[in-house]
Design a protein around this motif. Structure first.
Motif, PDB file in Angstrom:
ATOM      1  N   GLU A  47       0.832  -1.210   0.000  1.00  0.00           N
ATOM      2  CA  GLU A  47       0.000   0.000   0.000  1.00  0.00           C
ATOM      3  C   GLU A  47       0.861   1.251   0.000  1.00  0.00           C
ATOM      4  O   GLU A  47       0.591   2.203  -0.730  1.00  0.00           O
ATOM      5  N   LYS A  48       1.902   1.263   0.819  1.00  0.00           N
ATOM      6  CA  LYS A  48       2.809   2.418   0.883  1.00  0.00           C
ATOM      7  C   LYS A  48       3.525   2.611  -0.451  1.00  0.00           C
ATOM      8  O   LYS A  48       3.707   3.729  -0.915  1.00  0.00           O
ATOM      9  N   LEU A  49       3.896   1.521  -1.068  1.00  0.00           N
ATOM     10  CA  LEU A  49       4.577   1.576  -2.359  1.00  0.00           C
ATOM     11  C   LEU A  49       3.633   2.050  -3.455  1.00  0.00           C
ATOM     12  O   LEU A  49       4.045   2.720  -4.398  1.00  0.00           O
ATOM     13  N   GLY A  50       2.351   1.702  -3.326  1.00  0.00           N
ATOM     14  CA  GLY A  50       1.370   2.095  -4.332  1.00  0.00           C
ATOM     15  C   GLY A  50       1.486   1.279  -5.603  1.00  0.00           C
ATOM     16  O   GLY A  50       1.145   1.730  -6.688  1.00  0.00           O
ATOM     17  N   LEU A  51       1.943   0.052  -5.487  1.00  0.00           N
ATOM     18  CA  LEU A  51       2.159  -0.816  -6.644  1.00  0.00           C
ATOM     19  C   LEU A  51       1.053  -1.845  -6.743  1.00  0.00           C
ATOM     20  O   LEU A  51       0.722  -2.495  -5.758  1.00  0.00           O
ATOM     21  N   LYS A  52       0.491  -1.990  -7.902  1.00  0.00           N
ATOM     22  CA  LYS A  52      -0.518  -3.018  -8.143  1.00  0.00           C
ATOM     23  C   LYS A  52       0.209  -4.301  -8.538  1.00  0.00           C
ATOM     24  O   LYS A  52       0.580  -4.502  -9.681  1.00  0.00           O
ATOM     25  N   MET A  53       0.442  -5.166  -7.564  1.00  0.00           N
ATOM     26  CA  MET A  53       1.256  -6.365  -7.779  1.00  0.00           C
ATOM     27  C   MET A  53       0.660  -7.300  -8.811  1.00  0.00           C
ATOM     28  O   MET A  53       1.380  -7.914  -9.585  1.00  0.00           O
ATOM     29  N   GLU A  54      -0.649  -7.429  -8.820  1.00  0.00           N
ATOM     30  CA  GLU A  54      -1.261  -8.398  -9.724  1.00  0.00           C
ATOM     31  C   GLU A  54      -1.113  -7.994 -11.182  1.00  0.00           C
ATOM     32  O   GLU A  54      -1.280  -8.812 -12.073  1.00  0.00           O
ATOM     33  N   LYS A  55      -0.791  -6.756 -11.440  1.00  0.00           N
ATOM     34  CA  LYS A  55      -0.676  -6.291 -12.815  1.00  0.00           C
ATOM     35  C   LYS A  55       0.768  -6.150 -13.274  1.00  0.00           C
ATOM     36  O   LYS A  55       1.033  -5.733 -14.381  1.00  0.00           O
ATOM     37  N   LYS A  56       1.713  -6.477 -12.413  1.00  0.00           N
ATOM     38  CA  LYS A  56       3.124  -6.333 -12.729  1.00  0.00           C
ATOM     39  C   LYS A  56       3.787  -7.707 -12.740  1.00  0.00           C
ATOM     40  O   LYS A  56       3.562  -8.522 -11.870  1.00  0.00           O
ATOM     41  N   SER A  57       4.621  -7.919 -13.725  1.00  0.00           N
ATOM     42  CA  SER A  57       5.422  -9.143 -13.722  1.00  0.00           C
ATOM     43  C   SER A  57       6.596  -8.934 -12.773  1.00  0.00           C
ATOM     44  O   SER A  57       6.968  -7.803 -12.448  1.00  0.00           O
ATOM     45  N   PHE A  58       7.186 -10.028 -12.339  1.00  0.00           N
ATOM     46  CA  PHE A  58       8.355  -9.936 -11.477  1.00  0.00           C
ATOM     47  C   PHE A  58       9.455  -9.149 -12.174  1.00  0.00           C
ATOM     48  O   PHE A  58      10.127  -8.326 -11.566  1.00  0.00           O
ATOM     49  N   ASP A  59       9.630  -9.371 -13.450  1.00  0.00           N
ATOM     50  CA  ASP A  59      10.674  -8.689 -14.213  1.00  0.00           C
ATOM     51  C   ASP A  59      10.460  -7.175 -14.201  1.00  0.00           C
ATOM     52  O   ASP A  59      11.407  -6.409 -14.049  1.00  0.00           O
ATOM     53  N   GLU A  60       9.213  -6.740 -14.335  1.00  0.00           N
ATOM     54  CA  GLU A  60       8.906  -5.304 -14.291  1.00  0.00           C
ATOM     55  C   GLU A  60       9.244  -4.717 -12.920  1.00  0.00           C
ATOM     56  O   GLU A  60       9.802  -3.628 -12.819  1.00  0.00           O
ATOM     57  N   ILE A  61       8.913  -5.450 -11.883  1.00  0.00           N
ATOM     58  CA  ILE A  61       9.194  -4.992 -10.524  1.00  0.00           C
ATOM     59  C   ILE A  61      10.694  -4.978 -10.277  1.00  0.00           C
ATOM     60  O   ILE A  61      11.249  -4.019  -9.757  1.00  0.00           O
TER      61      ILE A  61
END
Length: 92
Positions: A47-61
């Motif tokens: 939540e603090k990061l503000g990243l939508k994990m389900e929409k990002k691949s590991f490589d993108e992260i």
């Protein structure tokens, strides 16, 4: 963690690929998060990061500069490489 360590980690992960399925929230457990970051839970970190994990691949992260800066500022690790290295060494 140097390039040889990272290569070995990748090779080992390739060997066990498909033998287990882990959700990122299982790997980055609340226990791990509480012990190694400024946060109490994985969800709080995300939540603090503000990243939508389900929409990002590991490589993108993994390649995301802002994510690595966030890791450096909010955890005891310099970047995602060092965090994952510690995680695999001590928790998996």
């Amino acid at each position: 963690m140097n390039n040889t360590d990272i290569d070995n980690l990748i090779n080992n992960l390739e060997k066990i690929k498909g033998t287990n399925e882990y959700k990122i929230s299982e790997i980055l457990s609340d226990e791990f998060i509480k012990s190694n970051t400024k946060f109490k839970t994985f969800n709080e970190l995300i939540e603090k990061l503000g990243l939508k994990m389900e929409k990002k691949s590991f490589d993108e992260i993994y390649k995301n500069k802002e994510f690595n800066e966030f890791i450096n500022l909010n955890t005891k690790f310099n970047n995602l490489d060092s965090m994952l290295g510690y995680l695999f060494e001590h928790y998996l």
